[in-house]
Design a protein around this motif. Structure first.
Motif, PDB file in Angstrom:
ATOM      1  N   LEU A 273       1.199  -0.902  -0.589  1.00 26.62           N
ATOM      2  CA  LEU A 273       0.181  -0.283  -0.481  1.00 26.62           C
ATOM      3  C   LEU A 273       0.785   1.756  -0.159  1.00 26.62           C
ATOM      4  O   LEU A 273       0.346   2.527  -0.642  1.00 26.62           O
ATOM      5  CB  LEU A 273      -0.907   0.299   1.319  1.00 26.62           C
ATOM      6  CG  LEU A 273      -1.831  -1.628   1.157  1.00 26.62           C
ATOM      7  CD1 LEU A 273      -2.798  -0.829   2.566  1.00 26.62           C
ATOM      8  CD2 LEU A 273      -2.890  -1.106   0.142  1.00 26.62           C
ATOM      9  N   SER A 336     -10.144  -1.809   0.815  1.00 28.83           N
ATOM     10  CA  SER A 336      -9.789  -1.283   2.403  1.00 28.83           C
ATOM     11  C   SER A 336     -11.229  -1.733   3.353  1.00 28.83           C
ATOM     12  O   SER A 336     -10.470  -1.948   4.265  1.00 28.83           O
ATOM     13  CB  SER A 336     -10.426   0.641   2.239  1.00 28.83           C
ATOM     14  OG  SER A 336     -11.259   1.214   2.155  1.00 28.83           O
ATOM     15  N   SER A 340      -9.828  -4.271   6.326  1.00 29.97           N
ATOM     16  CA  SER A 340     -11.077  -4.047   7.362  1.00 29.97           C
ATOM     17  C   SER A 340     -10.931  -4.986   8.029  1.00 29.97           C
ATOM     18  O   SER A 340     -10.518  -5.660   9.710  1.00 29.97           O
ATOM     19  CB  SER A 340     -11.409  -2.567   7.411  1.00 29.97           C
ATOM     20  OG  SER A 340     -11.348  -2.480   9.416  1.00 29.97           O
ATOM     21  N   ALA A 519      -6.997   0.623   8.447  1.00 29.45           N
ATOM     22  CA  ALA A 519      -7.003   0.543   7.058  1.00 29.45           C
ATOM     23  C   ALA A 519      -7.697   1.284   6.455  1.00 29.45           C
ATOM     24  O   ALA A 519      -6.432   1.617   4.878  1.00 29.45           O
ATOM     25  CB  ALA A 519      -8.615  -0.998   6.267  1.00 29.45           C
ATOM     26  N   GLN A 520      -7.682   2.110   6.226  1.00 32.03           N
ATOM     27  CA  GLN A 520      -7.596   3.697   5.996  1.00 32.03           C
ATOM     28  C   GLN A 520      -6.452   4.733   5.396  1.00 32.03           C
ATOM     29  O   GLN A 520      -6.010   5.217   4.408  1.00 32.03           O
ATOM     30  CB  GLN A 520      -9.046   4.736   6.235  1.00 32.03           C
ATOM     31  CG  GLN A 520     -11.072   4.178   6.310  1.00 32.03           C
ATOM     32  CD  GLN A 520     -11.905   4.900   7.205  1.00 32.03           C
ATOM     33  OE1 GLN A 520     -11.337   6.225   7.276  1.00 32.03           O
ATOM     34  NE2 GLN A 520     -12.841   4.024   7.109  1.00 32.03           N
ATOM     35  N   TYR A 523      -3.995   3.908   3.039  1.00 31.22           N
ATOM     36  CA  TYR A 523      -4.898   4.190   1.790  1.00 31.22           C
ATOM     37  C   TYR A 523      -3.859   5.306   1.736  1.00 31.22           C
ATOM     38  O   TYR A 523      -4.337   5.904   0.606  1.00 31.22           O
ATOM     39  CB  TYR A 523      -6.043   3.580   1.470  1.00 31.22           C
ATOM     40  CG  TYR A 523      -6.347   2.827   1.015  1.00 31.22           C
ATOM     41  CD1 TYR A 523      -6.221   2.071  -0.084  1.00 31.22           C
ATOM     42  CD2 TYR A 523      -6.977   1.248   1.601  1.00 31.22           C
ATOM     43  CE1 TYR A 523      -6.406   1.017  -0.613  1.00 31.22           C
ATOM     44  CE2 TYR A 523      -6.771   0.294   1.560  1.00 31.22           C
ATOM     45  CZ  TYR A 523      -6.787  -0.298  -0.037  1.00 31.22           C
ATOM     46  OH  TYR A 523      -6.775  -1.200  -0.574  1.00 31.22           O
ATOM     47  N   LYS A 552     -10.721   4.177   0.581  1.00 32.96           N
ATOM     48  CA  LYS A 552      -9.847   3.691  -0.351  1.00 32.96           C
ATOM     49  C   LYS A 552      -9.984   4.879  -1.395  1.00 32.96           C
ATOM     50  O   LYS A 552     -11.306   5.595  -1.811  1.00 32.96           O
ATOM     51  CB  LYS A 552     -10.753   2.432  -1.025  1.00 32.96           C
ATOM     52  CG  LYS A 552     -10.567   2.161  -1.787  1.00 32.96           C
ATOM     53  CD  LYS A 552     -11.303   0.641  -2.506  1.00 32.96           C
ATOM     54  CE  LYS A 552     -11.042   0.028  -4.075  1.00 32.96           C
ATOM     55  NZ  LYS A 552     -12.025  -0.756  -4.341  1.00 32.96           N
TER      56      LYS A 552
END
Length: 553
Positions: A273, A336, A340, A519-520, A523, A552
């Motif tokens: 990423l 994303s 997660s 997760a966000q 990105y 994402k």
């Protein structure tokens, strides 16, 4: 955010503390096990406390709405010229997971395994130092250093307790990882030759501006580096060594090795990423298909292995492959929301597999040698009992289940539900989060996504069948051996790991919100570069992300 206060020097403690204590133990005679045991327990308890504090700090939202990223420049040299340690949401999460497993497996080993061979405590603490360093480092060179530290410690630990099976497994495990280390060096050398830097944040900043020739060479180096970590993550067909090695290791080491595969997964997630995310220009998405389809192949291979396994240890080893394959495929989706759910699944699967490895030894302790082979033979050819014996048994109303067997059986049922992803435990939550993200993805669902969904459901069903079959053979059928003697120091770690899985179930909402935010933020590699380097990204000035929005690109 560069650290300034004394409290923020905690960033280096997870590396420095086990390294110093482990080295100091070499000065003591091996017969002073009580002293070494006490030092190890204090060290691991301190690591757990520090990891929790760092997790709380990383989860804190700053006054301007940004997430906290703690940057620790060693020697006060700024990045990318100096060595930096970085704590963000993902690395803090992995630190806590490492500390929890370290505390549980060390406590379990105090019953007998820490006395089964020399230098156990030193090797164990060096393993923790290498794992923590791999999760904290901000550059590829020191990632290689910590990678070698944890591998060197694991070479000794996989042979701990001696035995022919462990020696054979070690003869496979050590050469495979030496090859991975060689590939690591080759990939790092190529990347450095192209970019002139090994700092991860600097790489994220420079990748979008590479020309065609540089980009081709950079992607070649990244592919070679990726193979090295995919060997460690156990992706098919690079995973042939893993089930045998994990099955041969002693129980606490096999349980600790459950997180070793996650080192490879962590690095792939981080670098993919950072260097090949949506902001990587023409390199965006490089290798995503390999991760996606390779992950699905690993899930299928692991599912078949789970069904084919006639011993619980190999069943647990193939369960590790199912876990790794699921997370790798999730990374390959570049979604994303799926990642997660995969992060939540990573935590719960690692905890449950570790608990299962510890549980297996206790269950097997009271069984006769060759009981698994005998059970398979009885299934195929009958149990050999005469009709008269069966008639005699008809008058028996029931047999009382010993308390030890009842407790072990309850833990086995919990492991079954977690590994198979049955409701309502946390394994189900993680899988549902990934499946719902795949189904709710914008546009029509592709055939490959349906295939991934089918594989995840089928491997869960295969795990349920295999675990049920194994549980009937070992815990339900009349016992051929004695009732195992289980000490409290052995039962407590298993109960603690399963209790954490139950806690994740109860606190599923807050836990998923943490994973969503993590997760966000993954990105936004250019923001990661800005936080560490303190300079604007090369050629672009992206908007700052806000937590709670879709991460994402």
């Amino acid at each position: 955010m560069v650290v300034h206060s004394l409290a923020e020097h905690l960033v280096i403690v997870p590396i420095l503390l086990p390294l110093v204590v482990g080295a100091a133990m070499l000065l003591f005679d091996e017969r002073r096990r009580q002293l070494k045991m006490t030092l190890s327990l204090i060290t691991v308890a301190s690591l757990l406390a520090v990891a929790v504090l760092l997790l709380i700090g990383a989860a804190t939202i700053q006054s301007d709405g940004d997430a906290t990223v703690m940057v620790y420049p060693l020697g006060n040299w700024p990045a990318p010229f100096g060595i930096v340690l970085v704590v963000d949401r993902l690395s803090a999460l992995m630190l806590v997971l490492t500390a929890v497993l370290g505390a549980s497996t060390l406590l379990y080993s105090l019953a007998r395994w820490h006395k089964a061979g020399p230098r156990f405590h030193t090797l164990f603490l060096l393993l923790l130092a290498g794992l923590n360093g791999a999760f904290l480092t901000g550059d590829l060179f020191n990632l290689f250093v910590f990678f070698e530290v944890l591998l060197a410690a694991s070479y000794g630990l996989v042979l701990h307790g001696s035995g022919t099976a462990r020696v054979k497994a070690g003869l496979h495990y050590i050469p495979v990882n030496l090859v991975a280390s060689s590939l690591f060096l080759i990939g790092v050398a190529i990347i450095y030759g192209v970019t002139g830097t090994l700092n991860m944040a600097d790489l994220a900043r420079l990748v979008p501006s590479l020309n065609i020739d540089e980009r081709a060479l950079f992607e070649t180096g990244a592919a070679i580096l990726g193979v090295a970590f995919l060997i460690k993550a156990g992706m098919w067909p690079l995973c042939f060594w893993l089930p045998t090695t994990y099955a041969a290791a002693c129980a606490p080491i096999a349980a600790m090795f459950a997180i070793m595969t996650k080192v490879g997964v962590y690095v792939i997630l981080r670098l993919f990423l950072l260097c090949f995310g949506g902001e990587a220009g023409n390199s965006a998405g490089f290798g995503a298909d390999w991760l996606y389809y390779g992950g699905m192949a690993t899930i299928a291979f692991g599912g078949i292995g789970v069904l084919a396994s006639q011993s619980m240890l190999r069943l647990a080893g193939y369960s590790v492959l199912v876990s790794s394959g699921t997370i790798l495929a999730a990374i390959g989706t570049t979604n994303s929301a799926v990642i997660s759910g995969a992060l939540f699944y990573l935590i719960t699967s690692t905890l449950s597999i570790s608990a299962f490895f510890l549980l297996i030894e206790l269950i097997e302790r009271g069984r006769d040698a060759g009981a698994d082979v005998l059970a398979v033979t009885m299934e195929a050819y009958g149990d050999g009992e005469s009709d008269d014996e069966e008639d005699d048994d008809e008058g028996e109303v029931g047999v009382a289940i010993p308390a030890t067997i009842a407790l072990l059986g309850g833990a086995f049922v919990a492991c079954t539900a977690l590994l198979a992803g049955l409701p309502p435990l946390s394994g189900f939550i993680g899988k549902v989060a990934m499946l719902s993200a795949l189904i709710n993805e914008a546009g029509s669902i592709s055939f490959s996504h349906w295939l991934l969904i089918a594989l995840m459901m089928l491997t869960g069903f295969a795990t349920l069948i295999a675990m049920t079959r194994t549980g009937i053979r070992t815990l339900w059928m009349p016992r051929e051996g004695t009732i195992p003697r289980v000490r409290a120091v052995e039962a407590a770690p298993i109960g603690a790991l399963l209790a954490l899985c139950v806690t994740l179930t109860v606190l599923g909402g807050p836990a998923m919100r943490y994973m969503d935010a993590t997760a966000q933020l993954l990105y936004w590699p250019q923001e990661y570069a800005r936080d560490i380097l303190g300079i604007a990204p090369a050629g672009t000035v992206p908007l700052r992300p806000t937590l709670g929005t879709e991460g994402k690109p």
